[in-house]
Design a protein around this motif. Sequence first.
Motif, mmCIF file in Angstrom:
data_model
loop_
_atom_site.group_PDB
_atom_site.id
_atom_site.type_symbol
_atom_site.label_atom_id
_atom_site.label_comp_id
_atom_site.label_asym_id
_atom_site.label_seq_id
_atom_site.Cartn_x
_atom_site.Cartn_y
_atom_site.Cartn_z
ATOM 1 N N ALA A 9 0.816 -1.215 0.000
ATOM 2 C CA ALA A 9 0.000 0.000 0.000
ATOM 3 C C ALA A 9 0.851 1.267 0.000
ATOM 4 O O ALA A 9 0.442 2.293 -0.547
ATOM 5 C CB ALA A 9 -0.942 -0.002 1.200
ATOM 6 N N LEU A 10 2.031 1.200 0.603
ATOM 7 C CA LEU A 10 2.910 2.376 0.675
ATOM 8 C C LEU A 10 4.363 1.935 0.523
ATOM 9 O O LEU A 10 4.804 1.000 1.187
ATOM 10 C CB LEU A 10 2.733 3.098 2.015
ATOM 11 N N VAL A 11 5.082 2.621 -0.348
ATOM 12 C CA VAL A 11 6.516 2.389 -0.534
ATOM 13 C C VAL A 11 7.206 3.749 -0.556
ATOM 14 O O VAL A 11 6.755 4.666 -1.255
ATOM 15 C CB VAL A 11 6.824 1.627 -1.839
ATOM 16 N N ILE A 12 8.280 3.898 0.218
ATOM 17 C CA ILE A 12 9.048 5.142 0.239
ATOM 18 C C ILE A 12 10.483 4.815 -0.173
ATOM 19 O O ILE A 12 11.080 3.871 0.340
ATOM 20 C CB ILE A 12 9.020 5.791 1.635
ATOM 21 N N GLU A 13 11.021 5.595 -1.098
ATOM 22 C CA GLU A 13 12.353 5.327 -1.627
ATOM 23 C C GLU A 13 13.185 6.603 -1.652
ATOM 24 O O GLU A 13 12.645 7.719 -1.747
ATOM 25 C CB GLU A 13 12.274 4.750 -3.044
ATOM 26 N N TYR A 29 0.242 2.362 -9.493
ATOM 27 C CA TYR A 29 0.180 3.093 -8.233
ATOM 28 C C TYR A 29 0.346 4.594 -8.475
ATOM 29 O O TYR A 29 0.656 5.037 -9.585
ATOM 30 C CB TYR A 29 1.287 2.608 -7.293
ATOM 31 N N TYR A 30 0.115 5.371 -7.431
ATOM 32 C CA TYR A 30 0.326 6.814 -7.457
ATOM 33 C C TYR A 30 1.726 7.110 -6.939
ATOM 34 O O TYR A 30 2.255 6.372 -6.104
ATOM 35 C CB TYR A 30 -0.707 7.516 -6.578
ATOM 36 N N GLU A 31 2.308 8.211 -7.404
ATOM 37 C CA GLU A 31 3.690 8.486 -7.036
ATOM 38 C C GLU A 31 3.940 9.991 -6.908
ATOM 39 O O GLU A 31 3.552 10.767 -7.775
ATOM 40 C CB GLU A 31 4.614 7.896 -8.099
ATOM 41 N N ILE A 32 4.538 10.368 -5.802
ATOM 42 C CA ILE A 32 5.022 11.736 -5.603
ATOM 43 C C ILE A 32 6.540 11.683 -5.728
ATOM 44 O O ILE A 32 7.203 10.973 -4.966
ATOM 45 C CB ILE A 32 4.626 12.276 -4.225
ATOM 46 N N VAL A 33 7.087 12.410 -6.683
ATOM 47 C CA VAL A 33 8.538 12.439 -6.897
ATOM 48 C C VAL A 33 9.050 13.808 -6.461
ATOM 49 O O VAL A 33 8.594 14.834 -6.972
ATOM 50 C CB VAL A 33 8.882 12.186 -8.373
ATOM 51 N N THR A 73 21.003 13.426 -9.901
ATOM 52 C CA THR A 73 19.792 13.831 -9.192
ATOM 53 C C THR A 73 19.526 12.955 -7.975
ATOM 54 O O THR A 73 19.617 11.729 -8.034
ATOM 55 C CB THR A 73 18.576 13.782 -10.142
ATOM 56 N N HIS A 74 19.194 13.625 -6.899
ATOM 57 C CA HIS A 74 18.832 12.978 -5.636
ATOM 58 C C HIS A 74 17.313 13.006 -5.518
ATOM 59 O O HIS A 74 16.704 14.070 -5.450
ATOM 60 C CB HIS A 74 19.503 13.742 -4.483
ATOM 61 N N PHE A 75 16.703 11.815 -5.516
ATOM 62 C CA PHE A 75 15.249 11.695 -5.513
ATOM 63 C C PHE A 75 14.719 11.239 -4.159
ATOM 64 O O PHE A 75 15.322 10.414 -3.479
ATOM 65 C CB PHE A 75 14.791 10.649 -6.542
ATOM 66 N N GLY A 76 13.550 11.743 -3.804
ATOM 67 C CA GLY A 76 12.730 11.189 -2.726
ATOM 68 C C GLY A 76 11.399 10.808 -3.347
ATOM 69 O O GLY A 76 10.795 11.617 -4.059
ATOM 70 N N VAL A 77 10.938 9.587 -3.122
ATOM 71 C CA VAL A 77 9.753 9.084 -3.820
ATOM 72 C C VAL A 77 8.769 8.468 -2.830
ATOM 73 O O VAL A 77 9.143 7.632 -2.001
ATOM 74 C CB VAL A 77 10.149 8.030 -4.879
ATOM 75 N N ILE A 129 9.019 15.479 3.310
ATOM 76 C CA ILE A 129 9.585 14.432 2.461
ATOM 77 C C ILE A 129 10.809 13.822 3.138
ATOM 78 O O ILE A 129 10.985 12.594 3.155
ATOM 79 C CB ILE A 129 9.976 14.989 1.081
ATOM 80 N N LYS A 130 11.668 14.671 3.721
ATOM 81 C CA LYS A 130 12.872 14.174 4.387
ATOM 82 C C LYS A 130 12.503 13.285 5.577
ATOM 83 O O LYS A 130 13.120 12.235 5.793
ATOM 84 C CB LYS A 130 13.711 15.358 4.877
ATOM 85 N N THR A 131 11.504 13.665 6.337
ATOM 86 C CA THR A 131 11.061 12.859 7.473
ATOM 87 C C THR A 131 10.572 11.491 7.011
ATOM 88 O O THR A 131 10.898 10.456 7.605
ATOM 89 C CB THR A 131 9.938 13.579 8.240
ATOM 90 N N LEU A 132 9.795 11.469 5.933
ATOM 91 C CA LEU A 132 9.279 10.208 5.403
ATOM 92 C C LEU A 132 10.405 9.328 4.876
ATOM 93 O O LEU A 132 10.434 8.121 5.119
ATOM 94 C CB LEU A 132 8.256 10.491 4.299
ATOM 95 N N VAL A 133 11.324 9.928 4.150
ATOM 96 C CA VAL A 133 12.450 9.177 3.600
ATOM 97 C C VAL A 133 13.283 8.566 4.728
ATOM 98 O O VAL A 133 13.714 7.405 4.646
ATOM 99 C CB VAL A 133 13.315 10.093 2.701
ATOM 100 N N ASP A 134 13.494 9.331 5.791
ATOM 101 C CA ASP A 134 14.306 8.843 6.908
ATOM 102 C C ASP A 134 13.640 7.694 7.657
ATOM 103 O O ASP A 134 14.320 6.916 8.339
ATOM 104 C CB ASP A 134 14.604 9.979 7.889
ATOM 105 N N SER A 135 12.312 7.588 7.550
ATOM 106 C CA SER A 135 11.591 6.531 8.282
ATOM 107 C C SER A 135 11.233 5.339 7.393
ATOM 108 O O SER A 135 10.510 4.443 7.829
ATOM 109 C CB SER A 135 10.307 7.110 8.889
ATOM 110 N N ARG A 136 11.754 5.312 6.174
ATOM 111 C CA ARG A 136 11.310 4.314 5.192
ATOM 112 C C ARG A 136 11.636 2.870 5.564
ATOM 113 O O ARG A 136 10.978 1.951 5.090
ATOM 114 C CB ARG A 136 11.894 4.634 3.811
#
Length: 278
Positions: A9-13, A29-33, A73-77, A129-136
Amino acid sequence: MKKLRQFDALVIEEFVKEQFHQPSHSQTYYEIVYIFTGSGKHYLNSSIVDYRANDWFLISPEDTHYLEIRRKTHFGVIKFTDSYFSERKHLMPDSLLKFQPEMMMRNKAFKEMRLTMDRLSQMNLHRTIKTLVDSRESREMLSSPFTFYQVLSLFALFQQQWGGMNNAYTWNDDKQALISFIHQHIYEPEKIQVKHLALTFNISQNYFGKYFKNNYGLPFREYIDKYRIKLIEGRVAAGLTLRQIADEFGFTDESHLSNYFKKRTATTFRTYKKKHQA
Protein backbone atom coordinates in the motif's frame (compact mmCIF):
# COMPACT_ATOMS: atom_id res chain seq x y z
CA MET A 1 5.51 -0.23 -22.91
CA LYS A 2 6.67 -1.41 -19.52
CA LYS A 3 4.11 -1.33 -16.70
CA LEU A 4 5.38 -1.23 -13.13
CA ARG A 5 3.32 -2.91 -10.42
CA GLN A 6 3.20 -2.41 -6.69
CA PHE A 7 1.37 -4.59 -4.19
CA ASP A 8 2.36 -2.82 -0.97
CA ALA A 9 0.00 0.00 0.00
CA LEU A 10 2.91 2.38 0.68
CA VAL A 11 6.52 2.39 -0.53
CA ILE A 12 9.05 5.14 0.24
CA GLU A 13 12.35 5.33 -1.63
CA GLU A 14 15.44 7.51 -1.80
CA PHE A 15 18.13 7.22 -4.48
CA VAL A 16 20.74 9.19 -6.40
CA LYS A 17 21.08 8.63 -10.17
CA GLU A 18 23.19 9.96 -13.01
CA GLN A 19 20.97 8.15 -15.49
CA PHE A 20 17.36 7.24 -14.83
CA HIS A 21 16.90 3.52 -14.22
CA GLN A 22 13.52 3.05 -15.94
CA PRO A 23 12.42 3.51 -19.56
CA SER A 24 9.15 5.27 -20.36
CA HIS A 25 6.53 3.36 -18.39
CA SER A 26 3.12 3.34 -16.78
CA GLN A 27 2.34 1.97 -13.32
CA THR A 28 -0.43 0.64 -11.10
CA TYR A 29 0.18 3.09 -8.23
CA TYR A 30 0.33 6.81 -7.46
CA GLU A 31 3.69 8.49 -7.04
CA ILE A 32 5.02 11.74 -5.60
CA VAL A 33 8.54 12.44 -6.90
CA TYR A 34 10.58 15.06 -5.05
CA ILE A 35 13.89 16.46 -6.31
CA PHE A 36 16.37 17.15 -3.50
CA THR A 37 19.18 18.11 -5.89
CA GLY A 38 19.93 17.84 -9.60
CA SER A 39 18.30 18.88 -12.86
CA GLY A 40 16.86 17.45 -16.05
CA LYS A 41 13.59 16.94 -17.90
CA HIS A 42 10.44 15.09 -16.89
CA TYR A 43 8.43 13.53 -19.72
CA LEU A 44 4.85 13.02 -18.58
CA ASN A 45 2.29 11.91 -21.16
CA SER A 46 2.55 14.56 -23.90
CA SER A 47 4.29 17.17 -21.73
CA ILE A 48 7.98 17.90 -21.15
CA VAL A 49 8.86 19.90 -18.03
CA ASP A 50 12.32 20.99 -16.88
CA TYR A 51 13.07 20.09 -13.28
CA ARG A 52 15.58 21.31 -10.70
CA ALA A 53 16.16 21.11 -6.95
CA ASN A 54 12.99 21.33 -4.79
CA ASP A 55 10.64 20.53 -7.68
CA TRP A 56 8.01 17.82 -7.37
CA PHE A 57 5.82 15.78 -9.69
CA LEU A 58 2.58 13.84 -9.28
CA ILE A 59 2.04 10.65 -11.28
CA SER A 60 -1.13 8.55 -11.35
CA PRO A 61 -1.91 5.14 -12.89
CA GLU A 62 -3.19 6.65 -16.15
CA ASP A 63 0.12 8.39 -16.83
CA THR A 64 3.25 7.36 -18.72
CA HIS A 65 6.52 9.03 -17.81
CA TYR A 66 10.28 8.94 -17.58
CA LEU A 67 13.08 11.31 -16.61
CA GLU A 68 16.06 12.57 -18.55
CA ILE A 69 18.79 13.42 -16.02
CA ARG A 70 21.22 16.22 -16.91
CA ARG A 71 22.89 16.66 -13.52
CA LYS A 72 23.11 13.82 -11.00
CA THR A 73 19.79 13.83 -9.19
CA HIS A 74 18.83 12.98 -5.64
CA PHE A 75 15.25 11.69 -5.51
CA GLY A 76 12.73 11.19 -2.73
CA VAL A 77 9.75 9.08 -3.82
CA ILE A 78 6.42 8.32 -2.11
CA LYS A 79 4.39 5.58 -3.83
CA PHE A 80 0.94 4.43 -2.71
CA THR A 81 -1.97 2.38 -4.00
CA ASP A 82 -5.69 3.15 -3.91
CA SER A 83 -6.01 1.20 -0.68
CA TYR A 84 -3.60 3.33 1.36
CA PHE A 85 -6.06 6.18 1.82
CA SER A 86 -9.35 4.33 1.34
CA GLU A 87 -8.53 2.01 4.26
CA ARG A 88 -7.61 4.95 6.53
CA LYS A 89 -10.49 7.35 5.91
CA HIS A 90 -11.43 7.13 9.60
CA LEU A 91 -8.15 8.94 10.36
CA MET A 92 -8.65 11.70 7.80
CA PRO A 93 -9.82 15.17 8.92
CA ASP A 94 -13.21 16.23 7.54
CA SER A 95 -11.62 19.23 5.83
CA LEU A 96 -9.71 16.89 3.50
CA LEU A 97 -12.38 14.30 2.83
CA LYS A 98 -13.79 15.98 -0.28
CA PHE A 99 -10.31 16.56 -1.69
CA GLN A 100 -9.45 12.91 -1.95
CA PRO A 101 -5.72 12.42 -2.54
CA GLU A 102 -6.31 10.17 -5.53
CA MET A 103 -8.40 12.89 -7.17
CA MET A 104 -5.63 15.42 -6.64
CA MET A 105 -3.15 13.06 -8.24
CA ARG A 106 -5.42 12.59 -11.26
CA ASN A 107 -6.04 16.30 -11.87
CA LYS A 108 -4.65 16.80 -15.36
CA ALA A 109 -4.59 20.57 -14.96
CA PHE A 110 -1.49 20.22 -12.82
CA LYS A 111 0.43 17.79 -15.00
CA GLU A 112 1.36 20.18 -17.79
CA MET A 113 3.30 22.73 -15.77
CA ARG A 114 6.22 23.01 -13.40
CA LEU A 115 4.62 22.91 -9.97
CA THR A 116 5.85 25.52 -7.48
CA MET A 117 5.03 26.64 -3.95
CA ASP A 118 5.61 29.72 -1.85
CA ARG A 119 8.81 29.66 0.21
CA LEU A 120 7.25 28.58 3.52
CA SER A 121 5.22 25.79 1.91
CA GLN A 122 8.32 24.65 0.02
CA MET A 123 10.28 24.43 3.27
CA ASN A 124 7.50 22.41 4.89
CA LEU A 125 7.32 20.10 1.87
CA HIS A 126 11.07 19.51 1.99
CA ARG A 127 11.00 18.72 5.71
CA THR A 128 8.08 16.34 5.37
CA ILE A 129 9.58 14.43 2.46
CA LYS A 130 12.87 14.17 4.39
CA THR A 131 11.06 12.86 7.47
CA LEU A 132 9.28 10.21 5.40
CA VAL A 133 12.45 9.18 3.60
CA ASP A 134 14.31 8.84 6.91
CA SER A 135 11.59 6.53 8.28
CA ARG A 136 11.31 4.31 5.19
CA GLU A 137 13.01 1.29 6.77
CA SER A 138 10.87 1.25 9.89
CA ARG A 139 8.93 -1.99 10.33
CA GLU A 140 5.93 -0.01 11.54
CA MET A 141 5.91 2.36 8.56
CA LEU A 142 2.79 0.96 6.89
CA SER A 143 0.72 0.77 10.07
CA SER A 144 2.03 3.97 11.65
CA PRO A 145 -0.54 6.78 12.14
CA PHE A 146 2.40 9.20 12.29
CA THR A 147 3.53 8.15 8.81
CA PHE A 148 -0.04 8.42 7.52
CA TYR A 149 -0.38 11.98 8.82
CA GLN A 150 2.97 12.91 7.32
CA VAL A 151 1.79 11.67 3.91
CA LEU A 152 -1.56 13.36 4.42
CA SER A 153 0.20 16.63 5.26
CA LEU A 154 1.70 16.60 1.76
CA PHE A 155 -1.81 16.76 0.35
CA ALA A 156 -2.75 19.51 2.78
CA LEU A 157 0.12 21.50 1.29
CA PHE A 158 -1.05 20.67 -2.24
CA GLN A 159 -4.60 21.66 -1.39
CA GLN A 160 -3.43 24.96 0.10
CA GLN A 161 -1.28 25.72 -2.91
CA TRP A 162 -3.93 24.81 -5.46
CA GLY A 163 -6.77 26.59 -3.71
CA GLY A 164 -5.77 29.97 -5.09
CA MET A 165 -5.13 28.54 -8.54
CA ASN A 166 -8.33 26.61 -8.85
CA ASN A 167 -11.10 28.15 -6.79
CA ALA A 168 -13.79 27.28 -9.31
CA TYR A 169 -12.80 23.63 -9.57
CA THR A 170 -15.36 21.13 -8.24
CA TRP A 171 -13.98 17.63 -7.88
CA ASN A 172 -17.30 15.85 -8.34
CA ASP A 173 -17.87 17.64 -11.64
CA ASP A 174 -14.65 16.28 -13.07
CA LYS A 175 -14.92 12.97 -14.86
CA GLN A 176 -11.72 11.87 -13.10
CA ALA A 177 -13.63 11.90 -9.82
CA LEU A 178 -15.93 9.14 -11.06
CA ILE A 179 -13.04 6.89 -12.05
CA SER A 180 -11.26 7.58 -8.77
CA PHE A 181 -14.42 6.67 -6.84
CA ILE A 182 -14.75 3.40 -8.77
CA HIS A 183 -11.12 2.51 -8.09
CA GLN A 184 -11.49 3.22 -4.38
CA HIS A 185 -14.69 1.19 -4.04
CA ILE A 186 -13.95 -1.69 -6.41
CA TYR A 187 -13.98 -3.96 -3.34
CA GLU A 188 -17.53 -2.89 -2.43
CA PRO A 189 -19.90 -4.10 -5.19
CA GLU A 190 -22.89 -2.21 -3.83
CA LYS A 191 -21.07 1.14 -4.17
CA ILE A 192 -20.20 0.67 -7.85
CA GLN A 193 -23.69 -0.23 -9.01
CA VAL A 194 -25.10 2.15 -11.61
CA LYS A 195 -27.89 3.22 -9.27
CA HIS A 196 -25.45 4.27 -6.54
CA LEU A 197 -22.98 5.95 -8.91
CA ALA A 198 -25.72 7.85 -10.75
CA LEU A 199 -27.04 9.19 -7.45
CA THR A 200 -23.58 10.03 -6.09
CA PHE A 201 -22.48 11.93 -9.21
CA ASN A 202 -25.86 13.44 -10.09
CA ILE A 203 -26.17 11.63 -13.43
CA SER A 204 -29.46 10.26 -14.72
CA GLN A 205 -29.54 6.51 -14.18
CA ASN A 206 -30.98 5.99 -17.65
CA TYR A 207 -28.25 8.14 -19.22
CA PHE A 208 -25.39 6.77 -17.15
CA GLY A 209 -24.33 4.03 -19.59
CA LYS A 210 -24.11 6.44 -22.51
CA TYR A 211 -22.36 9.07 -20.38
CA PHE A 212 -19.73 6.58 -19.26
CA LYS A 213 -18.96 5.22 -22.72
CA ASN A 214 -18.78 8.73 -24.23
CA ASN A 215 -16.29 9.87 -21.58
CA TYR A 216 -14.17 6.77 -21.09
CA GLY A 217 -14.40 4.89 -24.37
CA LEU A 218 -15.67 1.63 -22.88
CA PRO A 219 -19.05 0.38 -21.68
CA PHE A 220 -19.32 0.76 -17.93
CA ARG A 221 -19.53 -2.96 -17.14
CA GLU A 222 -16.57 -3.75 -19.39
CA TYR A 223 -14.46 -1.12 -17.61
CA ILE A 224 -15.38 -2.55 -14.20
CA ASP A 225 -14.56 -6.09 -15.31
CA LYS A 226 -11.21 -5.13 -16.85
CA TYR A 227 -10.12 -3.18 -13.78
CA ARG A 228 -11.27 -5.85 -11.34
CA ILE A 229 -9.57 -8.63 -13.33
CA LYS A 230 -6.33 -6.61 -13.40
CA LEU A 231 -6.43 -6.32 -9.61
CA ILE A 232 -7.28 -10.00 -9.16
CA GLU A 233 -4.36 -10.99 -11.38
CA GLY A 234 -2.12 -8.88 -9.16
CA ARG A 235 -3.40 -10.69 -6.07
CA VAL A 236 -2.67 -14.02 -7.73
CA ALA A 237 0.88 -12.95 -8.51
CA ALA A 238 1.26 -11.83 -4.88
CA GLY A 239 0.32 -15.33 -3.67
CA LEU A 240 -3.18 -14.76 -2.23
CA THR A 241 -5.53 -17.73 -2.10
CA LEU A 242 -8.84 -18.00 -3.93
CA ARG A 243 -10.65 -17.60 -0.62
CA GLN A 244 -8.71 -14.47 0.30
CA ILE A 245 -9.36 -12.84 -3.08
CA ALA A 246 -13.06 -13.74 -2.99
CA ASP A 247 -13.41 -12.15 0.44
CA GLU A 248 -11.53 -9.01 -0.55
CA PHE A 249 -13.59 -8.33 -3.67
CA GLY A 250 -16.97 -9.23 -2.20
CA PHE A 251 -17.64 -12.44 -4.12
CA THR A 252 -20.10 -14.87 -2.56
CA ASP A 253 -17.57 -17.71 -2.44
CA GLU A 254 -14.62 -19.26 -4.32
CA SER A 255 -16.91 -20.78 -6.94
CA HIS A 256 -18.42 -17.38 -7.72
CA LEU A 257 -14.94 -15.89 -8.19
CA SER A 258 -13.73 -18.85 -10.29
CA ASN A 259 -16.68 -18.59 -12.67
CA TYR A 260 -16.29 -14.81 -12.94
CA PHE A 261 -12.57 -15.13 -13.68
CA LYS A 262 -12.97 -17.90 -16.26
CA LYS A 263 -15.76 -16.11 -18.12
CA ARG A 264 -13.68 -12.94 -18.53
CA THR A 265 -10.21 -14.36 -19.14
CA ALA A 266 -11.02 -17.63 -20.96
CA THR A 267 -8.77 -19.47 -18.51
CA THR A 268 -9.31 -21.12 -15.16
CA PHE A 269 -8.10 -19.56 -11.96
CA ARG A 270 -5.91 -22.59 -11.26
CA THR A 271 -4.27 -22.47 -14.71
CA TYR A 272 -3.56 -18.76 -14.44
CA LYS A 273 -2.14 -19.17 -10.93
CA LYS A 274 0.17 -21.99 -11.99
CA LYS A 275 1.48 -19.93 -14.91
CA HIS A 276 1.96 -16.57 -13.20
CA GLN A 277 2.56 -17.09 -9.51
CA ALA A 278 6.20 -16.91 -8.53
